[in-house]
Design an enzyme around this catalytic site. Structure first.
Site, PDB file in Angstrom:
ATOM      1  CE  LYS A 138       5.466  47.137  38.445  1.00  0.00           C
ATOM      2  NZ  LYS A 138       6.237  48.381  38.476  1.00  0.00           N
TER       3      LYS A 138
ATOM      4  CB  SER B 263       8.877  46.277  41.172  1.00  0.00           C
ATOM      5  OG  SER B 263       8.277  47.494  40.812  1.00  0.00           O
TER       6      SER B 263
ATOM      7  CB  SER C 115       6.755  50.599  41.045  1.00  0.00           C
ATOM      8  OG  SER C 115       7.402  50.482  39.797  1.00  0.00           O
TER       9      SER C 115
END
Length: 478
Positions: free
Chosen positions: A136, A311, A133
């Protein structure tokens, strides 16, 4: 030259959150960090101010994006004044921490002085690895570069004379049908405004269509349909297709979010006294259809902050597609990958070895380097890149917000001091993959960007504390 003022702002926000304000207000508030808004108010500035809807404007009156306050913590050092031997001392502190078995074989690492761009520590910084993640951060940067922090995503209704009312999805991942939610555009508000416009035209019974055609290609993420980490990626959905009352994290999702949204909208029209005959059906909105009503999301800066703090996979995939649309590319997984890559390359970042198979980091084919992440975070600290500031303000705060809320809360012992409120970082977690990338402010007032990327880790339970120790070591050894 990078922004020492931003280093101060980051530290101030962390310390303010450590005082407990964030626990009450949450990590975002009308697009402006709570600590920053409080400081702006003290200077006599206002936050968001609400206007009225101009005559004939179908758009629901909405607040403007709140302005960001300047940094509030004085006393940072000038760029280029790092003490002699600082990099050597940092390397001595980090090498044994990187060698922990919990981080697998040879984790990649990069630490950069955000003000000067000087590399303070590196271990395999150019090796492409699965970032999970932490990708991102890149998705956010591409969207902000393509659209700007003030951009809002529209959901609207239209109708041709005598034709069906059509609910047109604009790809807003925060559209909600729930009562009491104020952090996204409301489907209930859209239904009320649409009903008002219909009644003004003498219509109290309609057929309803819905148009989710803005996004193209497969709706299922490569991880497979039915995964609770992410709803089918569609331009029309409410509450991220969640089948429970949750607002973040994993949850069971509906198989057809667009149809579910249309049914919720039909129920909203019925509550407002407009009957919907038959079942809502997928259609393409006619080019000449007259607008009935529009609702808009919060500014993109707010969506980015929410995505990074929590997230949020659904927001990430939607923003990748919004980047594609703004770039003239198809709003699909493939089109988004190309558009995101182009936008990041235009920022002058080290792109060698990078791959953007999705926007969320759930796809194991994604590849980033530690050097790419630290360069991007340093770029966000550049006063010449104000549009990228939400990359920093959206990072979870150690011990207080988002995916770092439950971390950095132990007693801490030298040489691994814990740093609640002082580390701000995006986490990344897949099976066997753990990563952490963000910023710290050193006792001397310097803003450092860092990235630690570990693969083939034995477990998240072991890897996360090891990553936390690396970031915390920067607070005293940076």
């Amino acid at each position: 030259m990078r922004s020492w003022q931003l280093a101060a702002g980051s530290a101030a926000a962390g310390l303010a959150l450590a005082a407990g304000a964030i626990a009450v207000a949450g990590p975002w508030d009308n697009g402006q960090r709570t600590a920053e808004r409080a400081h702006a108010a003290a200077l006599g500035r206002s936050g968001a101010h609400h206007g009225t809807r101009p005559a004939g404007d179908p758009v629901r009156a909405r607040p403007d994006a709140a302005p960001s306050a300047p940094g509030v913590l004085p006393g940072t050092v000038a760029p280029g004044t790092a003490p002699a031997g600082a990099a050597t001392g940092l390397a001595e502190a980090l090498r044994p921490l990187l060698a922990r078995p919990a981080l697998g074989p040879g984790p990649a690492a990069s630490v950069v002085d955000a003000a000067t761009g000087r590399v303070l520590f590196a271990a395999g910084p150019g090796r492409p690895v699965t970032p999970a993640s932490t990708i991102k951060i890149a998705t956010a940067a591409a969207a902000l570069s393509a659209l700007g922090p003030e951009h809002r995503i529209e959901t609207r209704t239209v109708a041709a004379p005598g034709g069906p009312v059509v609910l047109v999805g604009g790809g807003d991942p925060t559209l909600t049908a729930r009562t009491g939610r104020t952090d996204g555009a409301s489907l209930r508000v859209l239904a009320a405004d649409t009903a008002k416009a219909l009644k003004a035209a003498g219509r109290t019974s309609v057929t309803l269509g819905y148009d989710a055609g803005l996004f193209t290609g497969p709706t299922a993420h490569p991880i497979g349909a039915g995964n609770e980490n992410l709803a089918p990626v569609t331009a029309l959905a409410v509450d991220q297709g969640r089948l429970d009352a949750s607002t973040s994290g994993t949850a069971a999702r509906g198989a057809d979010p667009a149809a579910d949204a249309a049914r919720a909208f039909a129920a909203g029209l019925a509550r407002e006294g407009v009957t919907v005959t038959g079942r809502p059906a997928p259609v393409k909105a006619a080019a000449g259809a007259a607008p009935l009503a529009i609702v808009r999301s919060a500014p993109l800066a707010v969506l980015v902050e929410r995505m990074l703090t929590q997230s949020d996979n659904d927001i990430a995939e939607a923003l990748a597609r919004q980047t594609a649309l703004a770039s003239g590319a198809p709003a699909s997984f493939e089109g988004a990958a190309k558009a995101v890559t182009a936008r990041l390359a235009a920022l002058g970042l080290p792109m060698a070895g990078t791959r953007f198979a999705d926007g969320s980091g759930l796809d194991r084919r994604d590849r980033l380097t530690a050097a790419f992440l630290t360069a991007l975070l340093a770029e966000a600290a550049d006063p010449a890149r104000p549009a990228l500031r939400p990359l920093l303000t959206g990072l979870p705060v150690a011990g207080f917000t988002g995916t770092l809320r439950g971390r950095y809360t132990g007693p801490g012992t030298p040489p691994e001091p814990l740093a609640p409120g002082l580390v701000r970082a995006k986490t990344g977690t897949l099976s066997g993959v753990n990563s952490l990338a963000g910023t710290v402010v050193t006792p001397s007032g310097r803003l450092l960007s860092f990235a630690f990327l570990a693969t083939d880790t034995p477990s998240a339970e072991q890897a996360q504390p090891a990553l936390d120790a690396l970031a915390a070591a920067l607070v005293t050894h940076g």
